[in-house]
Design a protein around this motif. Sequence first.
Motif, PDB file in Angstrom:
ATOM      1  N   UNK A 107       1.140  -1.299  -0.370  1.00  0.00           N
ATOM      2  CA  UNK A 107      -0.060  -0.001   0.240  1.00  0.00           C
ATOM      3  C   UNK A 107       1.079   1.378  -0.270  1.00  0.00           C
ATOM      4  N   UNK A 108       2.608   1.392   0.329  1.00  0.00           N
ATOM      5  CA  UNK A 108       2.974   2.307   0.343  1.00  0.00           C
ATOM      6  C   UNK A 108       3.355   2.641  -1.634  1.00  0.00           C
ATOM      7  N   UNK A 109       2.599   3.818  -1.731  1.00  0.00           N
ATOM      8  CA  UNK A 109       3.708   3.973  -2.868  1.00  0.00           C
ATOM      9  C   UNK A 109       4.760   5.018  -3.133  1.00  0.00           C
ATOM     10  N   UNK A 110       5.608   4.195  -2.550  1.00  0.00           N
ATOM     11  CA  UNK A 110       7.566   4.812  -3.081  1.00  0.00           C
ATOM     12  C   UNK A 110       7.936   3.089  -2.659  1.00  0.00           C
ATOM     13  N   UNK A 111       9.557   4.113  -3.116  1.00  0.00           N
ATOM     14  CA  UNK A 111      10.877   2.947  -3.762  1.00  0.00           C
ATOM     15  C   UNK A 111      11.537   2.844  -2.419  1.00  0.00           C
ATOM     16  N   UNK A 112      12.187   1.782  -2.154  1.00  0.00           N
ATOM     17  CA  UNK A 112      13.788   2.064  -1.710  1.00  0.00           C
ATOM     18  C   UNK A 112      14.575   1.033  -2.289  1.00  0.00           C
ATOM     19  N   UNK A 113      15.248   1.864  -2.763  1.00  0.00           N
ATOM     20  CA  UNK A 113      16.758   1.719  -3.993  1.00  0.00           C
ATOM     21  C   UNK A 113      15.840   1.522  -4.852  1.00  0.00           C
ATOM     22  N   UNK A 114      15.024   2.457  -5.225  1.00  0.00           N
ATOM     23  CA  UNK A 114      14.843   1.484  -6.853  1.00  0.00           C
ATOM     24  C   UNK A 114      13.638   0.544  -6.845  1.00  0.00           C
ATOM     25  N   UNK A 115      13.473   0.074  -6.056  1.00  0.00           N
ATOM     26  CA  UNK A 115      12.100  -1.114  -6.169  1.00  0.00           C
ATOM     27  C   UNK A 115      11.499  -1.209  -4.798  1.00  0.00           C
ATOM     28  N   UNK A 116       9.912  -1.398  -4.977  1.00  0.00           N
ATOM     29  CA  UNK A 116       8.406  -1.426  -4.483  1.00  0.00           C
ATOM     30  C   UNK A 116       8.779  -1.977  -3.016  1.00  0.00           C
ATOM     31  N   UNK A 117       8.243  -1.322  -1.611  1.00  0.00           N
ATOM     32  CA  UNK A 117       8.044  -1.829  -1.066  1.00  0.00           C
ATOM     33  C   UNK A 117       7.882  -3.185  -0.906  1.00  0.00           C
ATOM     34  N   UNK A 118       8.749  -3.962   0.392  1.00  0.00           N
ATOM     35  CA  UNK A 118       7.640  -5.113   0.638  1.00  0.00           C
ATOM     36  C   UNK A 118       8.007  -5.607   2.026  1.00  0.00           C
ATOM     37  N   UNK A 119       6.847  -6.095   2.132  1.00  0.00           N
ATOM     38  CA  UNK A 119       7.476  -6.817   3.773  1.00  0.00           C
ATOM     39  C   UNK A 119       8.393  -7.155   4.283  1.00  0.00           C
ATOM     40  N   UNK A 120       9.491  -7.812   3.814  1.00  0.00           N
ATOM     41  CA  UNK A 120      10.740  -7.498   4.116  1.00  0.00           C
ATOM     42  C   UNK A 120      11.028  -6.441   4.673  1.00  0.00           C
ATOM     43  N   UNK A 121      10.779  -5.194   3.610  1.00  0.00           N
ATOM     44  CA  UNK A 121      11.266  -4.093   4.881  1.00  0.00           C
ATOM     45  C   UNK A 121      10.381  -3.400   6.047  1.00  0.00           C
ATOM     46  N   UNK A 122       9.825  -3.770   6.358  1.00  0.00           N
ATOM     47  CA  UNK A 122       8.539  -3.625   7.290  1.00  0.00           C
ATOM     48  C   UNK A 122       9.397  -3.854   8.439  1.00  0.00           C
ATOM     49  N   UNK A 123       9.289  -3.197   9.768  1.00  0.00           N
ATOM     50  CA  UNK A 123      10.132  -3.256  11.307  1.00  0.00           C
ATOM     51  C   UNK A 123       8.539  -3.885  11.844  1.00  0.00           C
ATOM     52  N   UNK A 124       7.758  -4.586  11.967  1.00  0.00           N
ATOM     53  CA  UNK A 124       6.584  -5.136  12.815  1.00  0.00           C
ATOM     54  C   UNK A 124       7.109  -5.889  14.295  1.00  0.00           C
ATOM     55  N   UNK A 125       6.406  -6.275  14.468  1.00  0.00           N
ATOM     56  CA  UNK A 125       5.512  -7.626  16.154  1.00  0.00           C
ATOM     57  C   UNK A 125       4.398  -7.379  16.413  1.00  0.00           C
ATOM     58  N   UNK A 126       3.610  -8.376  15.884  1.00  0.00           N
ATOM     59  CA  UNK A 126       2.757  -8.689  16.264  1.00  0.00           C
ATOM     60  C   UNK A 126       2.115  -9.930  17.200  1.00  0.00           C
ATOM     61  N   UNK A 127       1.086  -9.171  18.186  1.00  0.00           N
ATOM     62  CA  UNK A 127       0.602 -10.452  19.547  1.00  0.00           C
ATOM     63  C   UNK A 127      -0.593 -10.587  18.804  1.00  0.00           C
TER      64      UNK A 127
END
Length: 344
Positions: A107-127
């Motif tokens: 859902x992020x409309x931006x790029x990281x190092x020339x590629x779309x954002x993926x879940x591997x870029x997200x720092x998250x924790x869930x419970x």
Amino acid sequence: MYITITAQKVKGNYAQSASAFVDYLEKENEGKPINELEHFFDQDREEISAMEVINKIDGNTAKLKKVEPKFYSITLNPSRRELQAIGNSPKTLKCYTREVMKAYAKAFNREINGRPVTVDDIQYYAKVEHQRTYKGSDAQIIENQPYATKILILKQEIRRIENGELIGNIKKLQRDMVRLEREAPHQLNGKRIVRGMPKPGPQSHIHIIVSRKDVSNRYSLSPGSKYKASDVEMNGKTVKRGFDRDTFYKNAEKTFDGLFGYNRNYVETYTARKTFLKNPKLYFSIITKLPTNEKALAFKLLEKAGVSTALLHIPTSKLQLTLKAINLLKKGIGKAIESGSIGI
């Protein structure tokens, strides 16, 4: 599926650290044996400690100002019907959460190092949590409030009599209190429903704490961006920016339905919720025109959520939703949405 995204309270209890929020999420583990504890998890790992969550989120805030949120809270709130469809399984809820976070990244409309954002870029924790308690906004609490107020007044009178400030019959006042407790319209296991009382039935939901920065601590990924997904010109270059919440909510819903073969009724959809908020008359009109089986289920779901559907049983050809009728229905639907009781 009712989903919320909330920014860290930078001016409140959660100022510069995630510790208070993580402690809050640990509350359900209090007093439980080790084998019944619910641990944090991320995209790949299980049984992550609260201390690691705090350290990782607090240490991932490079170049963020003091007044900027350091993290966001996402809550996934399946309805009772959705939980029944998956057997209220914690393992299944974790699987769903991991798929939802893929949709979050997309859902992020931006790029990281020339590629779309993926879940591997997200720092998250869930419970996963399994309990919910009644809040002041719940219909049961609101409708019990007049009785609660009268009981409080009687308690105060008894206290004044005991202190010699007032003359009266304590036993009679106590009997009145018992009667009021019994007459309150909403009861659970023979007791008046009050704030903080655990709700019955399956109440499982997922809390997610997600860093404002990506895992490299270089890029800001804010789901609270005021910019919807768009492209803009900056310094002669086209730059992508924004987070598309509509896309995220819809994809999270589609993910649940696709994973578990869930047949979602119109009133359970994100589209229905948006329609209700923007055009209530259209929302109710659509319900009355659903196929017979779908309409019957829609009425059933609304009624279970405490919404009176009597006005909607009028044949569509004769249905004239007056302003008064719309407002009555809006009030009931609004309460159901706030409590997440029909999952929309």
